[in-house]
Enzyme design. Sequence first.
Site, PDB file in Angstrom:
ATOM      1  N   LYS A 187       0.833  -1.213   0.000  1.00 36.18           N
ATOM      2  CA  LYS A 187       0.000   0.000   0.000  1.00 36.18           C
ATOM      3  C   LYS A 187       0.860   1.252   0.000  1.00 36.18           C
ATOM      4  O   LYS A 187       0.437   2.315  -0.472  1.00 36.18           O
ATOM      5  CB  LYS A 187      -0.974  -0.015   1.186  1.00 36.18           C
ATOM      6  CG  LYS A 187      -0.325  -0.091   2.573  1.00 36.18           C
ATOM      7  CD  LYS A 187      -0.014   1.250   3.177  1.00 36.18           C
ATOM      8  CE  LYS A 187       0.709   1.087   4.501  1.00 36.18           C
ATOM      9  NZ  LYS A 187       1.015   2.381   5.145  1.00 36.18           N
ATOM     10  N   THR A 244      -3.503   5.624   3.672  1.00 33.95           N
ATOM     11  CA  THR A 244      -2.185   6.047   3.208  1.00 33.95           C
ATOM     12  C   THR A 244      -2.257   6.778   1.877  1.00 33.95           C
ATOM     13  O   THR A 244      -1.424   7.637   1.597  1.00 33.95           O
ATOM     14  CB  THR A 244      -1.248   4.829   3.093  1.00 33.95           C
ATOM     15  OG1 THR A 244      -1.349   4.050   4.282  1.00 33.95           O
ATOM     16  CG2 THR A 244       0.178   5.250   2.913  1.00 33.95           C
TER      17      THR A 244
END
Length: 329
Positions: A187, A244
């Site tokens: 990610k 994120t």
Amino acid sequence: MKIALLGAGAWGTALAIAFAGRHEVTLWSREDDVAVDLVKTRENHRFFPGHRLPDAVRVETDFAAAVAAAQLLVVATPIAGLRPTAERLKQAGCTAPLLWVCKGFEAGSGKLPHQVIAEVLGPQAVCGAFSGPSFAEEVAAGQPTAVTLASRDHRFAVETARQLHTRRLRVYANDDLIGVEVGGAVKNVMAIATGVCDGLGLGLNSRAALMTRGLAEIARLGVALGAHRDTFMGLAGMGDLILTCTGDLSRNRRVGLALAANKALPDILNELGHVAEGVYTAREVERLAHELKVDMPISLAIAAVLDGRVSASEELELLMARDPKEEAA
């Protein structure tokens, strides 16, 4: 419970603050100046300014003393510091259960954190990953957060999650250690990609498409490494990806924004002042994708941009020019 947090960076300090209310916490610092600052001012001005360390937290620079009585060890270093820390634990003869909060693949070896721990401490080590959508600043501030504690030892995962769980920090047990680690690692690469997308002003449609196709890439690699596909729909997969890729506190997203502004990578990292794991993870993901024959166009594109093989805007054009395919493919 007696907890030793190993690493006095942002995450080590944040977790010391979060755990101090219910546990006996020791925070070990590798840097003497950071330890002196923490003892003297109860604040980590170098790595985590603006957050007060509770008086009950003991600060140590002596590694053996920090881990001697610990019932739970939490390694709060970047992925590059995991192996050296595990080696120090082995030298100290410490066999307490271990968690890590780092996310990524070890540079050079491409190993996930659990593989590093097994290599150093042995496959019998009781250990797991503490991961999920969480910024250190918000955890330290007591803002509601939900994370995953993953371990192959189901009993350890359930019991430790119960002990660390609070009304502000919800901890969910999980037994898919590989899936949680892969989700947390890749990610960060997608966050760089999203930062590039936002920095180039491509709009919210593009961001949504990038994140969705990025999640598909993460799941493909995870399954190839032995993870369960369902894990990527949870906190350590979709949850961490959303945070994120969209949160202004994301270091990796900030790297992408700067790349879109044509800044040089060394300058970006110097200005950032903290480790952005996605920069190093991208290269290992590229290698694994080729080795395992996993289709990961976004990850490979970011690796190319980070290595200076192509500009961010040029790579975007190459991505968009790819042949159409079925969504599930």
